[in-house]
Design a protein around this motif. Structure first.
Motif, PDB file in Angstrom:
ATOM      1  N   ALA A   1      39.621  35.200  43.930  1.00 41.12           N
ATOM      2  CA  ALA A   1      39.690  36.140  45.044  1.00 41.12           C
ATOM      3  C   ALA A   1      38.306  36.611  45.469  1.00 41.12           C
ATOM      4  O   ALA A   1      38.090  36.941  46.599  1.00 41.12           O
ATOM      5  CB  ALA A   1      40.529  37.349  44.634  1.00 41.12           C
TER       6      ALA A   1
ATOM      7  N   PRO B   1      45.474  33.159  50.287  1.00 38.68           N
ATOM      8  CA  PRO B   1      44.942  32.259  49.272  1.00 38.68           C
ATOM      9  C   PRO B   1      46.025  31.904  48.272  1.00 38.68           C
ATOM     10  O   PRO B   1      46.985  32.651  48.095  1.00 38.68           O
ATOM     11  CB  PRO B   1      43.843  33.103  48.615  1.00 38.68           C
ATOM     12  N   ALA B   2      45.850  30.757  47.655  1.00 41.22           N
ATOM     13  CA  ALA B   2      46.780  30.388  46.598  1.00 41.22           C
ATOM     14  C   ALA B   2      46.831  31.539  45.617  1.00 41.22           C
ATOM     15  O   ALA B   2      45.820  32.181  45.354  1.00 41.22           O
ATOM     16  CB  ALA B   2      46.274  29.135  45.906  1.00 41.22           C
ATOM     17  N   ALA B   3      47.993  31.807  45.103  1.00 46.28           N
ATOM     18  CA  ALA B   3      48.142  32.951  44.224  1.00 46.28           C
ATOM     19  C   ALA B   3      47.103  32.885  43.114  1.00 46.28           C
ATOM     20  O   ALA B   3      46.896  31.847  42.504  1.00 46.28           O
ATOM     21  CB  ALA B   3      49.539  32.955  43.624  1.00 46.28           C
ATOM     22  N   ALA B   4      46.410  33.991  42.908  1.00 51.56           N
ATOM     23  CA  ALA B   4      45.396  34.030  41.864  1.00 51.56           C
ATOM     24  C   ALA B   4      46.069  33.794  40.515  1.00 51.56           C
ATOM     25  O   ALA B   4      47.236  34.143  40.322  1.00 51.56           O
ATOM     26  CB  ALA B   4      44.713  35.379  41.864  1.00 51.56           C
TER      27      ALA B   4
ATOM     28  N   ARG C   1      47.159  34.691  37.250  1.00 50.09           N
ATOM     29  CA  ARG C   1      47.379  36.016  36.663  1.00 50.09           C
ATOM     30  C   ARG C   1      47.274  35.914  35.147  1.00 50.09           C
ATOM     31  O   ARG C   1      47.171  34.843  34.583  1.00 50.09           O
ATOM     32  CB  ARG C   1      48.759  36.554  37.062  1.00 50.09           C
TER      33      ARG C   1
END
Lengths: 764, 208
Positions: B5, B45-48, B50
């Motif tokens: 991110a 954005p592509a999901a960070a 997690r």
């Protein structure tokens, strides 16, 4: 005082200071004091206000003041313990960031925050600010999240659509006949044209001149690029209080703004700026980031940190406006300047404040002046160290050099002849000797591809401070001393000289005094603008220490059965002036206190009739210009600078050094570049927005000209602006001397230098 | 931008590119990059990635355990999780040197280093340079020669200077300029820093 320093009685018909605001209305019945500089000491009558100590005079010696003293917070800064607004980590703190529009002029037509709000940790994603976009990177929305990373991720997840409109980001675009209006209510170009009678007078005077030289100087927009960005950490404390850690040059101004934004009483707001990472004029207000953080903190009931990201710092953090200065100067063979005409145009983006201080310093005879401002679709200008002056000085000193050449006079001689300021008069002579001006070769006479040159330019500043500060001095029973004001130390060493002044007045070592600045719960102080911080606070500090010391003397006088006026403080002791056998250490005297402390509030009164109302400086530069690749190296630099009473030569020299470094940067490198099509800044970072680095440094020397100006009981003058005025001009003068002709545009980048050389060769 | 991110991540590769490519190519890339970087719109954005991982490393001589997400930089870990705010965040892309720390004795920009990459390494920050109340010679030199104004670049400058002094006990002014050429100061303290380094060099020689 030396016997050869004549004392000139003050002439009531010739009040030397030109700036009368804040000054005593004459000093009938006042006592005479000796003010001035070596070779020119004058007696000036001053009515010393009640509770104030007599002003420091020419020839006075000091124990603490004037010593090279490391700053009191130096250890905190080199060990990382100094905590800035950006460094605040509060329990429950939330990070916030703006959502920005990339277009220079647009309407925000729709925004979808749904995806942003789905990101874990995101608390807020919503509209904030106007939907009418007037410059690239203007914000229209805001997000807040548990972490900085989530915050930035949320910004990227916002979907927005814009109606992109034609823009006028650059000045040439805004001046085009069909340019879109930046402000709907007025044309892009506004300002004051020449007065016809002034032009007529100029023309008449020019006819009597032996030479009239002309030229157009241009300067580019530079951004402040403070290392700590604009922003705050704000904590709303329900129901009606707030504490805000702000990166600000105006703690009290910010306090008022916080109170208005949050609709709480000003007395319930504390603004803290113990440390701040650079402002240079751009941090006088709470700013958009500060206001937003306060608002969000109230909404969320949690502390909020919002610091501008680097690219936004360039776009939204302020800038020095550009300028185009078209000049004609008429000069007589004997060096008399008789006629000057100048038209100035510049842009401060969507803000105002463009314009160049030109003319100034020299006596030009008949002057005709026009001043215009062009609105553009770019970030708003802000005050920047000596606003309007470096650009004005560059143009002015360049045309002066041309005039000197036209009549075959040394450029330094031309300046001396037309400058009556008593401090600069001395600095021209001293500086020329020190710098080796006699070794300067005729312009353009160098043979090889690398050409050397020397230049000179002059400095002035106007402010010797004024009313607007109170300082609290506290002496405790244990012999420790506190000195307190709520204004900020923006990195210039204010905290250190505050303690030094108190230690001097109380006759104790500096280590005994703890200074406090940067908390609005302490007494009122000025914004750090116009070089007024030191000259506004320090006289009040000295008064506070004097009053507290007087209270201490009264206590001892009681014990010794004498008058307080029979006693003096010095050398860490209370001394009996008439009975040498009686003395007492400062600590023992403090132990006699009936209560726990003495606390006195010193007030800044208006200025006295000073020796000179303006400060002076003369700067010399030496350069090497590589005529093959167009690069310029500043090899040597000498600054002679008056700052009144020099309280701490170490930090005073640092400030002048800083002005030299920033001036080299402005002269050679700095330029905000806006893309013509997109209106976006293409160098909104710290790689491509080039500033001077360690390899660009000249060998520099600073000579602080000792002047006891007598404007108040301390006589210190600020050093923020004065030394910033002439640096680029002195360097440009040296380039002129090296090449044999001026480079008319700042920054003097290799392409501009090569273009100037090519134009000259083509003209041959 | 992958799963990251932070803005800084994109510039790691960009800086590498700038170094290897010519100036003309760099300028073109800059404009493209500026366009992209300024666009807040477009697909999310592509999901960070997690979740958090436990890392162990030495921080200022102390064994340190921290849980970090894979995308977290060392700078973020220091400033935001460990409340060690001496190391400053300024450009967030390795251009200014304000975040300089020592990694196994060498200077790194902590904004360009993933916290996970500090695993098992020895990290020294500006807070760890002094021994108790005894300042490092560089710190002492900075104090005595007033090599600071606002102080925001100072921690990074001090760390770069300390690394330089360890390699070169008596640097010339030119070597000093080279040594801190990755650090930007806005107040203009370079001239004082040169003097501070002379002082530090003398102090270090005298066995402090």
């Amino acid at each position: 005082m030396n016997a050869d320093d004549p004392v000139i009685p003050v002439d009531p018909q010739d009040p030397a200071p030109r700036r009368r605001r804040n000054q005593q209305d004459g000093a009938r019945g006042g006592k005479p004091f000796k003010f001035g500089q070596k070779g020119d000491v004058r007696e000036v009558a001053v009515n010393v206000p009640p509770d104030e100590p007599p002003p420091w005079q020419f020839g006075d010696t000091h124990a603490v003041v004037g010593q090279r003293t490391p700053r009191v917070d130096a250890v905190a800064k080199v060990t990382g313990k100094a905590r800035y607004a950006y460094d605040m980590n509060l329990p429950g703190m939330v990070w916030a960031a703006f959502v920005r529009c990339p277009h220079a002029r647009a309407k925000v037509t729709a925004v979808d925050y749904a995806e942003a709000l789905k990101i874990p940790g995101v608390l807020v994603a919503k509209d904030y600010g106007s939907k009418e976009i007037r410059y690239a990177l203007q914000h229209f929305g805001i997000v807040a999240a548990e972490t900085h990373a989530a915050c930035l991720e949320a910004v990227r997840a916002v979907k927005a659509t814009f109606e992109v409109l034609p823009h006028a980001a650059r000045m040439d675009q805004a001046l085009a006949p069909d340019a879109p209006r930046v402000h709907a209510e007025r044309p892009n170009k506004t300002g004051d044209d020449f007065r016809p009678e002034a032009v007529a007078a100029f023309e008449k005077a020019a006819q009597g001149c032996d030479a009239v030289v002309s030229g157009i100087a241009t300067t580019e927009v530079q951004t402040h690029m403070c290392l700590e960005p604009h922003g705050v950490t704000a904590r709303f404390e329900a129901p009606d209080r707030a504490t805000v850690w702000a990166s600000t040059q105006a703690t009290f101004g910010a306090r008022g703004e916080v109170a208005r934004v949050l609709k709480v009483p000003e007395a319930n707001v504390t603004v803290i700026a113990h440390y701040m990472g650079g402002g240079f004029g751009s941090k006088f207000s709470l700013g958009v980031a500060g206001a937003a953080a306060c608002t969000l903190s109230k909404e969320l009931g949690r502390p909020v940190k919002l610091m501008l990201e680097r690219r936004a710092e360039h776009a939204q953090g302020g800038n020095r406006p550009s300028s185009v200065q078209e000049m004609s100067l008429g000069v007589k063979k004997d060096g008399t300047l008789a006629a000057y005409k100048v038209s100035k145009t510049g842009t401060g983006g969507i803000g105002g404040g463009a314009g160049a201080a030109n003319p100034m310093i020299y006596d030009f005879g008949e002057v005709a002046e026009a001043d215009f401002e062009v609105a553009t679709n770019a970030g708003a200008a802000a005050a920047m160290r000596a606003p309007r002056h470096p650009q004005g000085s560059f143009a002015l000193e360049t045309i002066m050099n041309l005039a000197a050449e036209a009549i075959g006079m040394d450029p330094l001689e031309l300046r001396r002849k037309n400058d009556k300021h008593p401090i600069r008069a001395r600095q021209y002579v001293e500086g020329a000797k020190r710098f080796g001006w006699d070794k300067r070769t005729p312009s353009g006479s160098g043979k090889g591809p690398i050409k050397k040159g020397m230049g000179v330019a002059s400095s002035l500043w106007y402010a010797l401070g004024g009313r607007g500060a109170q300082v609290l001095c506290r002496i405790r029973k244990d012999g420790s001393v506190e000195i307190r004001n709520g204004a900020q130390d923006i990195g210039v060493g204010t905290k250190t000289i505050l303690a030094m002044v108190a230690a001097e007045e109380l006759g104790i070592p500096l280590s005994r005094v703890t200074p406090f600045l940067g908390d609005t719960n302490d007494p009122i102080g000025p914004a750090s603008g116009g070089s007024t911080t030191a000259p506004t606070i320090m006289p009040a500090a000295r008064t506070a220490a004097f009053m507290a010391g007087r209270s201490l003397r009264e206590i001892v006088a009681k014990a010794w059965n004498c008058g307080a006026d029979d006693l003096a403080l010095g050398g860490g002791k209370v001394l009996h002036l008439k009975d040498g056998s009686k003395s007492m250490t400062f600590e023992k005297a403090c132990a006699l206190m009936p209560g726990d402390e003495i606390a006195e509030l010193g007030k800044r009164t208006g200025n006295y009739a000073a020796y000179e109302g303006q400060t002076g400086g003369v700067h010399f530069a030496e350069v090497e210009v590589d005529t093959e690749d167009g690069t310029i190296s500043v090899t040597r630099y000498l600054a002679l600078q008056d700052a009144g009473t020099i309280l701490n030569p170490l930090t005073a020299e640092s400030q002048v050094n800083g002005a030299i470094v920033q001036g080299v940067s402005y002269a050679l490198f700095e330029e905000r570049i806006l893309d013509r099509q997109l209106g976006q800044q293409v160098n909104a970072d710290m790689e491509m927005y080039k500033i001077a680095g360690p390899k660009d440094m000249p060998r520099a020397e600073v000579i602080l000209t000792e002047v006891v100006n007598g404007a108040n009981n301390v006589g210190v003058a600020g050093l923020g602006e004065g030394p910033s005025v002439p640096v680029a001009a002195a360097i440009a003068g040296a380039v002129h001397n090296a090449l044999g002709f001026p480079v008319w545009s700042l920054p003097m980048t290799p392409d501009r230098v090569l273009a100037a050389i090519a134009a000259k060769e083509k003209g041959k | 931008m992958g799963g990251h991110a932070e803005e800084g991540k994109g510039s790691v590769s960009r800086r590498g590119f700038l170094k290897s490519a010519g100036v003309a190519a760099a300028a073109t890339s800059l404009i493209d990059d500026a366009k992209k970087a300024m666009e807040p719109v477009g697909p999310a954005p592509a999901a960070a990635v997690r979740g958090e991982t436990e890392i162990r490393f030495k921080l200022n001589g102390k064994e340190t355990v921290a849980k970090v997400p894979p995308s977290m930089t060392l700078l973020e870990l220091l400033r935001e999780r460990l409340d060690m705010t001496g190391t400053k965040q300024v450009c967030d892309r390795g251009a200014c040197g304000a975040c300089t720390v020592h990694l196994d004795g060498r200077t790194v920009n902590s904004c360009l280093l993933l916290a996970m990459d500090a695993t098992g390494r020895d990290v020294t920050t500006v807070e760890g340079l002094a021994v108790g109340d005894r300042l490092h010679p560089v710190q002492q030199g900075f104090v005595e020669e007033d090599a600071m104004q606002c102080g925001f670049c100072t921690p990074g400058m001090v760390m770069s200077c300390a690394a330089l002094l360890a390699k070169n006990p008596a640097p010339t002014r030119a070597e000093c300029a080279e040594g801190i050429s990755g650090n930007i100061c806005r107040c203009g303290t370079y001239l004082n820093i040169f003097r501070a380094m002379d002082r530090a060099s003398a102090l270090a020689k005298g066995g402090k």
